[in-house]
Design a protein around this motif. Structure first.
Motif, mmCIF file in Angstrom:
data_model
loop_
_atom_site.group_PDB
_atom_site.id
_atom_site.type_symbol
_atom_site.label_atom_id
_atom_site.label_comp_id
_atom_site.label_asym_id
_atom_site.label_seq_id
_atom_site.Cartn_x
_atom_site.Cartn_y
_atom_site.Cartn_z
ATOM 1 N N HIS A 77 8.049 11.017 6.402
ATOM 2 C CA HIS A 77 9.473 10.789 6.162
ATOM 3 C C HIS A 77 9.817 10.558 4.695
ATOM 4 C CE1 HIS A 77 10.133 10.555 10.462
ATOM 5 N NE2 HIS A 77 9.089 9.747 10.539
ATOM 6 N N HIS A 78 8.806 10.313 3.845
ATOM 7 C CA HIS A 78 9.041 10.007 2.428
ATOM 8 C C HIS A 78 8.052 10.780 1.575
ATOM 9 C CE1 HIS A 78 11.688 6.669 3.525
ATOM 10 N NE2 HIS A 78 10.791 6.373 4.457
ATOM 11 N N THR A 79 8.431 11.023 0.328
ATOM 12 C CA THR A 79 7.526 11.720 -0.593
ATOM 13 C C THR A 79 6.545 10.722 -1.185
ATOM 14 O OG1 THR A 79 8.903 11.342 -2.539
ATOM 15 C CG2 THR A 79 9.377 13.331 -1.225
ATOM 16 N N THR A 80 5.474 11.253 -1.729
ATOM 17 C CA THR A 80 4.484 10.418 -2.407
ATOM 18 C C THR A 80 5.137 9.670 -3.567
ATOM 19 O OG1 THR A 80 2.775 12.012 -1.835
ATOM 20 C CG2 THR A 80 2.237 10.462 -3.574
ATOM 21 N N GLU A 81 6.051 10.365 -4.271
ATOM 22 C CA GLU A 81 6.749 9.751 -5.411
ATOM 23 C C GLU A 81 7.611 8.563 -4.982
ATOM 24 O OE1 GLU A 81 6.760 13.065 -4.759
ATOM 25 O OE2 GLU A 81 5.408 13.715 -6.335
ATOM 26 N N GLU A 82 8.060 8.535 -3.737
ATOM 27 C CA GLU A 82 8.828 7.402 -3.224
ATOM 28 C C GLU A 82 7.908 6.276 -2.740
ATOM 29 O OE1 GLU A 82 12.789 9.392 -1.250
ATOM 30 O OE2 GLU A 82 10.876 9.724 -0.242
ATOM 31 N N VAL A 83 6.826 6.672 -2.107
ATOM 32 C CA VAL A 83 5.926 5.690 -1.490
ATOM 33 C C VAL A 83 5.141 4.894 -2.522
ATOM 34 C CG1 VAL A 83 3.905 5.429 0.006
ATOM 35 C CG2 VAL A 83 5.754 6.961 0.671
ATOM 36 N N LEU A 84 4.603 5.556 -3.552
ATOM 37 C CA LEU A 84 3.752 4.867 -4.521
ATOM 38 C C LEU A 84 4.462 3.736 -5.266
ATOM 39 C CD1 LEU A 84 1.485 7.695 -5.952
ATOM 40 C CD2 LEU A 84 0.813 5.732 -4.577
ATOM 41 N N PRO A 85 5.634 3.960 -5.867
ATOM 42 C CA PRO A 85 6.282 2.825 -6.562
ATOM 43 C C PRO A 85 6.682 1.702 -5.603
ATOM 44 C CG PRO A 85 7.384 4.916 -7.094
ATOM 45 C CD PRO A 85 6.361 5.193 -6.048
ATOM 46 N N CYS A 86 7.117 2.065 -4.421
ATOM 47 C CA CYS A 86 7.488 1.049 -3.434
ATOM 48 C C CYS A 86 6.265 0.222 -3.039
ATOM 49 C CB CYS A 86 8.119 1.723 -2.214
ATOM 50 S SG CYS A 86 8.677 0.549 -0.973
ATOM 51 N N THR A 87 5.141 0.886 -2.818
ATOM 52 C CA THR A 87 3.894 0.200 -2.466
ATOM 53 C C THR A 87 3.458 -0.725 -3.581
ATOM 54 O OG1 THR A 87 3.221 2.067 -1.097
ATOM 55 C CG2 THR A 87 1.483 0.545 -1.780
ATOM 56 N N ALA A 88 3.502 -0.217 -4.822
ATOM 57 C CA ALA A 88 3.075 -1.028 -5.968
ATOM 58 C C ALA A 88 3.935 -2.273 -6.108
ATOM 59 C CB ALA A 88 3.124 -0.189 -7.244
ATOM 60 N N SER A 89 5.252 -2.138 -5.986
ATOM 61 C CA SER A 89 6.108 -3.312 -6.143
ATOM 62 C C SER A 89 5.917 -4.298 -4.994
ATOM 63 C CB SER A 89 7.577 -2.902 -6.276
ATOM 64 O OG SER A 89 8.044 -2.337 -5.076
ATOM 65 N N THR A 90 5.700 -3.781 -3.799
ATOM 66 C CA THR A 90 5.462 -4.668 -2.650
ATOM 67 C C THR A 90 4.147 -5.424 -2.815
ATOM 68 O OG1 THR A 90 6.687 -3.179 -1.206
ATOM 69 C CG2 THR A 90 5.214 -4.755 -0.137
ATOM 70 N N LEU A 91 3.097 -4.722 -3.241
ATOM 71 C CA LEU A 91 1.805 -5.377 -3.458
ATOM 72 C C LEU A 91 1.899 -6.428 -4.556
ATOM 73 C CD1 LEU A 91 -0.660 -2.373 -3.135
ATOM 74 C CD2 LEU A 91 -0.357 -4.261 -1.536
ATOM 75 N N LEU A 92 2.600 -6.099 -5.633
ATOM 76 C CA LEU A 92 2.756 -7.079 -6.711
ATOM 77 C C LEU A 92 3.530 -8.303 -6.239
ATOM 78 C CD1 LEU A 92 3.403 -4.843 -9.833
ATOM 79 C CD2 LEU A 92 1.470 -6.385 -9.433
ATOM 80 N N ALA A 93 4.553 -8.090 -5.446
ATOM 81 C CA ALA A 93 5.345 -9.213 -4.934
ATOM 82 C C ALA A 93 4.489 -10.120 -4.053
ATOM 83 C CB ALA A 93 6.557 -8.702 -4.166
ATOM 84 N N HIS A 94 3.643 -9.508 -3.222
ATOM 85 C CA HIS A 94 2.772 -10.303 -2.331
ATOM 86 C C HIS A 94 1.704 -11.028 -3.139
ATOM 87 C CE1 HIS A 94 4.053 -9.468 1.770
ATOM 88 N NE2 HIS A 94 4.419 -8.296 1.325
#
Length: 159
Positions: free
Chosen positions: A136-153
């Motif tokens: 449902h999402h491109t790699t370009e959408e998933v990677l920054p979202c994943t990185a920011s979520t991991l950093l927040a956690h």
């Protein structure tokens, strides 16, 4: 000189203040905030003896579920001390005998296999969830979202 072994104690329920007080008169203990996990240092000639000795000292004082060595041994293994019911012990002894193994070796292999299976299943679930996300999402959408979520956690204190 007899070595000391760090032992982690997992309880079946939170220990009461009175239980901890009585247990601390026998063994020096450090408890987590929920009082469900404790640490102790036990003097013994081997990790197995340390677990056995600590079980004897604390079994009537605390609701112990599992004792484990906190650090792996020279083979990279963590030792466990679990009290099994009579029926479970009998079943393990019989199953081990049919395979020509000692009960502790049979149980160790079963636990190791179960942990490996659990890790494989977790990895498969994660892969399936990622594949669903990428449908449902491109790699370009998933990677920054994943990185920011991991950093927040990572920056947020855990439970």
């Amino acid at each position: 000189m007899t070595p000391h072994h760090a032992i982690e104690i997992t309880l079946t329920r939170p220990a009461t203040a009175a239980e901890l007080h009585r247990a601390r008169r026998t063994v020096a203990l450090a408890a987590n905030a929920e009082r469900t996990r404790l640490m102790a240092v036990q003097q013994a000639r081997s990790p197995g003896h340390a677990l056995h000795r600590l079980r004897l000292q604390l079994d009537t004082l605390l609701p112990i579920d599992v004792l484990t060595t906190h650090y792996p041994d020279h083979r990279g293994q963590v030792r466990l001390n679990v009290t099994l019911s009579r029926a479970t012990s009998t079943a393990i002894r019989r199953a081990a005998a049919t395979r020509g193994q000692r009960p502790q070796d049979f149980l160790g292999q079963r636990v190791t296999a179960a942990v490996a299976r659990h890790e494989r299943e977790r990895a498969q679930r994660l892969t399936a969830q990622l594949e669903e996300l990428l449908a449902h999402h491109t790699t370009e959408e998933v990677l920054p979202c994943t990185a920011s979520t991991l950093l927040a956690h990572r920056l947020t204190p855990g439970p």
